[in-house]
Scaffold this motif. Structure first.
Motif, mmCIF file in Angstrom:
data_model
loop_
_atom_site.group_PDB
_atom_site.id
_atom_site.type_symbol
_atom_site.label_atom_id
_atom_site.label_comp_id
_atom_site.label_asym_id
_atom_site.label_seq_id
_atom_site.Cartn_x
_atom_site.Cartn_y
_atom_site.Cartn_z
ATOM 1 N N SER A 17 0.842 -1.203 0.000
ATOM 2 C CA SER A 17 0.000 0.000 0.000
ATOM 3 C C SER A 17 0.877 1.252 0.000
ATOM 4 N N GLU A 32 -8.220 -0.058 3.645
ATOM 5 C CA GLU A 32 -7.527 -0.412 4.884
ATOM 6 C C GLU A 32 -8.552 -0.586 6.008
ATOM 7 N N THR A 47 -4.608 -3.986 4.541
ATOM 8 C CA THR A 47 -5.484 -3.974 3.369
ATOM 9 C C THR A 47 -6.409 -5.188 3.415
ATOM 10 N N ASP A 51 -6.013 -2.022 -3.359
ATOM 11 C CA ASP A 51 -5.566 -0.626 -3.473
ATOM 12 C C ASP A 51 -5.524 -0.301 -4.959
HETATM 13 MG MG LIG Z 1 -1.732 -2.933 2.222
#
Ligand SMILES: [Mg+2]
Ligand SMILES: Nc1nc2c(ncn2[C@@H]2O[C@H](COP(=O)(O)OP(=O)(O)OP(=O)(O)O)[C@@H](O)[C@H]2O)c(=O)[nH]1
Length: 176
Positions: A17, A32, A47, A51
């Motif tokens: 991320s 998240e 996560t 993403d």
């Molecule tokens: Mg992550």
């Protein structure tokens, strides 16, 4: 404008991320949630979906940046997120308990003949043994020869190096 998809795979807390945050030119779409698995990692957030960020290289290559959730309980999502990717960047946390076991697992999960695979070893600033030698030896022993770099996912230039290496290996594949 050419469009590519590049996916970040690798262990919990490796910096997937963060890497996307470090280079995305759009506000990152992140998923998240509070980390409930403190045995696996002590960090606050993790996560739980995907993403998404974007970066344009040389004004003509737009890259969609996709981050996967590192926790193994989300491994069912990895193939669908990686589907159609021209390159996968596997991030390995050098300070994890057994980074070579992580390398094996995430390469098995994300590797493939139809995509470029690049390895980024993160957290080499934590602790003092920052050698890439064990990773290179592991690759030789297991007949892999993926490009490997020590990187800090918080550093834009380090993450760009990984992206540019994916692009470079794609260009080799596309134009031979
Ligand atoms: Mg992550
Ligand atoms: N010291 C250090 N910290 C790093 C490095 N790379 C990333 N981090 C930090 O490590 C933490 C975890 O990074 P994340 O990007 O959340 O990790 P992730 O791979 O997305 O983890 P999951 O989503 O849980 O799978 C963040 O606070 C980052 O800033 C590094 O090379 N060195």
């Amino acid at each position: 404008m050419q469009r590519y998809k590049i996916v970040f795979g690798g262990g919990m807390g490796a910096g997937k991320s963060q890497a996307i945050q470090s280079i995305s030119e759009i506000t990152v779409f992140a998923t998240e949630a509070l980390n409930t698995d403190e045995v696996a990692h002590s960090k606050m957030l993790t996560t739980v979906g995907i993403d998404y960020g974007e970066i344009t290289i040389d004004d003509q290559i737009k890259i969609g940046l996709y981050g996967t959730p590192g926790q193994r309980r989300f491994s069912f999502m990895w193939p669908s997120i990686a589907h159609g990717a021209l390159g996968v960047i596997v991030l390995i946390d050098h300070s994890a308990q057994d980074p070579l076991a992580d390398l094996e697992m995430y390469l098995n999960a994300f590797g493939g003949d139809d995509r470029a695979v690049i390895i980024g070893v993160t957290h080499v600033d934590v602790g003092n043994n920052c050698s890439l030698k064990p990773y290179r030896e592991w690759q030789t022993k297991n007949n892999r020869e993926y490009p490997i770099f020590a990187v800090d996912a918080r550093k834009r230039s380090d993450v760009l190096l990984l992206i540019e290496t994916v692009i470079a290996s794609l260009e080799v594949q596309l134009f031979v």
